[in-house]
Scaffold this motif. Structure first.
Motif, PDB file in Angstrom:
ATOM      1  N   MET A   1      43.894  53.422  73.518  1.00 11.07           N
ATOM      2  CA  MET A   1      44.916  52.706  73.556  1.00 11.07           C
ATOM      3  C   MET A   1      44.767  51.318  74.250  1.00 11.07           C
ATOM      4  SD  MET A   1      48.856  53.758  74.559  1.00 11.07           S
ATOM      5  CE  MET A   1      48.275  54.967  75.877  1.00 11.07           C
ATOM      6  N   SER A   2      44.918  50.251  73.959  1.00 19.19           N
ATOM      7  CA  SER A   2      44.927  49.074  74.527  1.00 19.19           C
ATOM      8  C   SER A   2      46.170  48.359  74.435  1.00 19.19           C
ATOM      9  CB  SER A   2      43.726  48.174  74.402  1.00 19.19           C
ATOM     10  OG  SER A   2      43.499  46.981  74.885  1.00 19.19           O
ATOM     11  N   MET A   3      46.731  47.986  75.802  1.00 17.01           N
ATOM     12  CA  MET A   3      48.018  47.131  75.525  1.00 17.01           C
ATOM     13  C   MET A   3      47.740  45.744  75.925  1.00 17.01           C
ATOM     14  SD  MET A   3      49.342  50.124  75.060  1.00 17.01           S
ATOM     15  CE  MET A   3      50.925  49.289  74.636  1.00 17.01           C
ATOM     16  N   GLN A   4      48.287  44.849  74.907  1.00 19.08           N
ATOM     17  CA  GLN A   4      47.892  43.506  75.322  1.00 19.08           C
ATOM     18  C   GLN A   4      49.015  42.852  75.955  1.00 19.08           C
ATOM     19  OE1 GLN A   4      46.316  41.554  71.863  1.00 19.08           O
ATOM     20  NE2 GLN A   4      44.863  43.207  71.411  1.00 19.08           N
ATOM     21  N   ILE A   5      48.964  42.394  77.059  1.00 22.92           N
ATOM     22  CA  ILE A   5      50.164  41.638  77.808  1.00 22.92           C
ATOM     23  C   ILE A   5      49.296  40.239  78.218  1.00 22.92           C
ATOM     24  CG2 ILE A   5      51.453  41.442  79.751  1.00 22.92           C
ATOM     25  CD1 ILE A   5      51.727  44.448  79.819  1.00 22.92           C
ATOM     26  N   PRO A   6      49.937  39.175  77.587  1.00 24.46           N
ATOM     27  CA  PRO A   6      49.093  37.663  78.071  1.00 24.46           C
ATOM     28  C   PRO A   6      49.510  37.401  79.427  1.00 24.46           C
ATOM     29  CG  PRO A   6      50.894  37.265  76.430  1.00 24.46           C
ATOM     30  CD  PRO A   6      50.838  39.013  76.758  1.00 24.46           C
ATOM     31  N   GLY A   7      48.684  36.447  80.011  1.00 26.52           N
ATOM     32  CA  GLY A   7      48.728  36.179  81.441  1.00 26.52           C
ATOM     33  C   GLY A   7      47.747  35.220  81.679  1.00 26.52           C
ATOM     34  N   GLY A  83      50.833  42.163  88.387  1.00 31.34           N
ATOM     35  CA  GLY A  83      49.837  43.281  88.330  1.00 31.34           C
ATOM     36  C   GLY A  83      49.758  43.803  87.149  1.00 31.34           C
ATOM     37  N   LYS A  84      50.981  44.188  86.468  1.00 30.41           N
ATOM     38  CA  LYS A  84      51.312  44.650  84.997  1.00 30.41           C
ATOM     39  C   LYS A  84      50.375  43.781  83.966  1.00 30.41           C
ATOM     40  CE  LYS A  84      53.882  48.332  85.805  1.00 30.41           C
ATOM     41  NZ  LYS A  84      53.069  49.495  85.642  1.00 30.41           N
ATOM     42  N   ARG A  85      50.509  42.420  84.012  1.00 31.50           N
ATOM     43  CA  ARG A  85      49.832  41.654  83.132  1.00 31.50           C
ATOM     44  C   ARG A  85      48.406  41.825  83.234  1.00 31.50           C
ATOM     45  NH1 ARG A  85      53.549  37.680  84.774  1.00 31.50           N
ATOM     46  NH2 ARG A  85      52.243  36.855  86.234  1.00 31.50           N
ATOM     47  N   TRP A  86      47.876  41.867  84.523  1.00 30.90           N
ATOM     48  CA  TRP A  86      46.563  42.183  84.637  1.00 30.90           C
ATOM     49  C   TRP A  86      45.869  43.499  84.336  1.00 30.90           C
ATOM     50  CZ3 TRP A  86      42.486  39.414  84.864  1.00 30.90           C
ATOM     51  CH2 TRP A  86      41.218  39.782  85.513  1.00 30.90           C
ATOM     52  N   TYR A  87      46.564  44.342  85.000  1.00 34.28           N
ATOM     53  CA  TYR A  87      45.976  45.737  84.573  1.00 34.28           C
ATOM     54  C   TYR A  87      46.374  46.236  83.107  1.00 34.28           C
ATOM     55  CZ  TYR A  87      44.546  46.034  89.479  1.00 34.28           C
ATOM     56  OH  TYR A  87      44.014  45.731  90.661  1.00 34.28           O
ATOM     57  N   HIS A  88      47.290  45.732  82.570  1.00 31.57           N
ATOM     58  CA  HIS A  88      47.289  46.209  81.142  1.00 31.57           C
ATOM     59  C   HIS A  88      46.999  44.984  80.122  1.00 31.57           C
ATOM     60  CE1 HIS A  88      49.298  49.933  81.900  1.00 31.57           C
ATOM     61  NE2 HIS A  88      49.655  49.609  83.154  1.00 31.57           N
ATOM     62  N   ARG A  89      46.139  44.012  80.462  1.00 32.65           N
ATOM     63  CA  ARG A  89      45.789  43.289  79.779  1.00 32.65           C
ATOM     64  C   ARG A  89      44.796  43.618  78.467  1.00 32.65           C
ATOM     65  NH1 ARG A  89      42.354  43.307  83.921  1.00 32.65           N
ATOM     66  NH2 ARG A  89      40.246  43.034  83.782  1.00 32.65           N
ATOM     67  N   SER A  90      44.662  42.896  77.443  1.00 36.39           N
ATOM     68  CA  SER A  90      43.672  42.905  76.457  1.00 36.39           C
ATOM     69  C   SER A  90      42.478  43.540  77.082  1.00 36.39           C
ATOM     70  CB  SER A  90      43.466  41.889  75.659  1.00 36.39           C
ATOM     71  OG  SER A  90      42.681  42.016  74.315  1.00 36.39           O
ATOM     72  N   GLY A  91      41.905  44.623  76.492  1.00 37.08           N
ATOM     73  CA  GLY A  91      40.780  45.411  76.870  1.00 37.08           C
ATOM     74  C   GLY A  91      40.784  46.451  77.788  1.00 37.08           C
ATOM     75  N   GLN A  92      41.943  46.550  78.567  1.00 32.46           N
ATOM     76  CA  GLN A  92      42.217  47.581  79.422  1.00 32.46           C
ATOM     77  C   GLN A  92      42.809  48.934  78.536  1.00 32.46           C
ATOM     78  OE1 GLN A  92      41.734  47.338  82.989  1.00 32.46           O
ATOM     79  NE2 GLN A  92      40.423  45.883  81.834  1.00 32.46           N
ATOM     80  N   GLY A  93      41.866  49.755  78.124  1.00 27.91           N
ATOM     81  CA  GLY A  93      42.353  50.686  77.484  1.00 27.91           C
ATOM     82  C   GLY A  93      42.169  52.161  78.543  1.00 27.91           C
ATOM     83  N   TRP A  94      42.114  53.171  77.719  1.00 29.87           N
ATOM     84  CA  TRP A  94      42.054  54.656  78.460  1.00 29.87           C
ATOM     85  C   TRP A  94      41.133  54.714  79.353  1.00 29.87           C
ATOM     86  CZ3 TRP A  94      38.508  58.312  78.255  1.00 29.87           C
ATOM     87  CH2 TRP A  94      37.622  58.139  77.261  1.00 29.87           C
ATOM     88  N   ALA A 135      45.508  61.829  82.262  1.00 31.64           N
ATOM     89  CA  ALA A 135      45.308  61.824  80.815  1.00 31.64           C
ATOM     90  C   ALA A 135      46.341  62.208  80.140  1.00 31.64           C
ATOM     91  CB  ALA A 135      44.344  63.008  80.897  1.00 31.64           C
ATOM     92  N   MET A 136      47.493  62.633  80.448  1.00 33.07           N
ATOM     93  CA  MET A 136      48.596  63.224  79.620  1.00 33.07           C
ATOM     94  C   MET A 136      49.575  61.740  79.648  1.00 33.07           C
ATOM     95  SD  MET A 136      49.990  66.929  81.016  1.00 33.07           S
ATOM     96  CE  MET A 136      49.221  67.325  82.446  1.00 33.07           C
ATOM     97  N   ILE A 137      49.478  61.113  80.732  1.00 31.99           N
ATOM     98  CA  ILE A 137      50.374  59.835  80.500  1.00 31.99           C
ATOM     99  C   ILE A 137      49.877  58.725  79.685  1.00 31.99           C
ATOM    100  CG2 ILE A 137      51.229  57.812  81.909  1.00 31.99           C
ATOM    101  CD1 ILE A 137      51.358  59.774  84.266  1.00 31.99           C
TER     102      ILE A 137
END
Length: 198
Positions: A1-7, A83-94, A135-137
């Motif tokens: 799962m990869s969440m995309q947050i632009p920044g 921090g949220k933008r960076w650690y949940h940017r595109s390409g940051q998956g499980w 893992a559950m989260i």
């Protein structure tokens, strides 16, 4: 799962290294929050430990200072919009999130070895819970991640109080450790911009 947050992208050079750690585009207020309280924690944590009648070594006190800085700094950094933008940017998956979490097994190992006299049960129990909870989260549906994370954090607090004997001088360790990772780092949240209204 990869969440995309632009920044913004990281800068070059030394400032770019900082950006890759705290997130590019951090505001002055975010920088102050990420620096001053952790520095205070690095002073207060060993100072508190020295009030106990324990013959600490310089290595132990240094480790307590580092953990105080890292954990409080991590709680605050992971909560910032940068921090949220960076650690949940595109390409940051499980893989990336689980990898970031797994690096923190070193914290548990150091506490087990240097502050708990080689407590294998503590290392194994906390490590297994950390990886299982992460893992559950990660694999929970997005709309359920927050309640799952909070429930697992609550269980971690209960385990800290009723399962393990607290680490003398570091009674706060597991509370901040799991707050940094389960609530701060893993949760995907909206990175609001300065001045943005609800």
């Amino acid at each position: 799962m990869s969440m995309q947050i632009p920044g913004p992208k990281p800068r070059t050079g030394l400032l770019g290294s900082l950006d890759r750690f705290i997130g590019p585009g951090a505001t002055t207020a975010e920088l102050v929050l990420q620096l001053i309280p952790p520095v205070v924690a690095a002073i207060v944590a060993p100072a508190y430990a020295m009030t106990l009648s324990i013959p600490w070594t310089p290595v132990q006190l240094g480790l307590i200072a580092i953990l105080g800085f890292d954990l409080l700094g991590g709680v605050l950094t992971n909560a910032t919009a940068a921090g949220k933008r960076w650690y949940h940017r595109s390409g940051q998956g499980w893989r990336q999130h689980l990898g970031f979490t797994a690096i923190h097994l070193l914290h548990i190992l150091l506490v087990s070895l240097f502050l708990r006299g080689g407590d294998v049960a503590f290392f194994a129990g906390v490590s297994l819970y950390l990886l299982s909870a992460a893992a559950m989260i990660i694999w929970a549906p997005l709309y359920l991640q927050r309640p799952v994370a909070l429930g697992l954090y609550g269980l971690a607090l209960l385990g800290d109080r009723y399962w393990f004997v607290p680490t003398p001088g570091l009674e706060w360790f597991l509370s901040f450790f799991f707050l940094k990772l389960l609530i701060g780092h893993l949760l995907h949240e909206t990175p609001y911009l300065p001045g943005e209204k609800r």
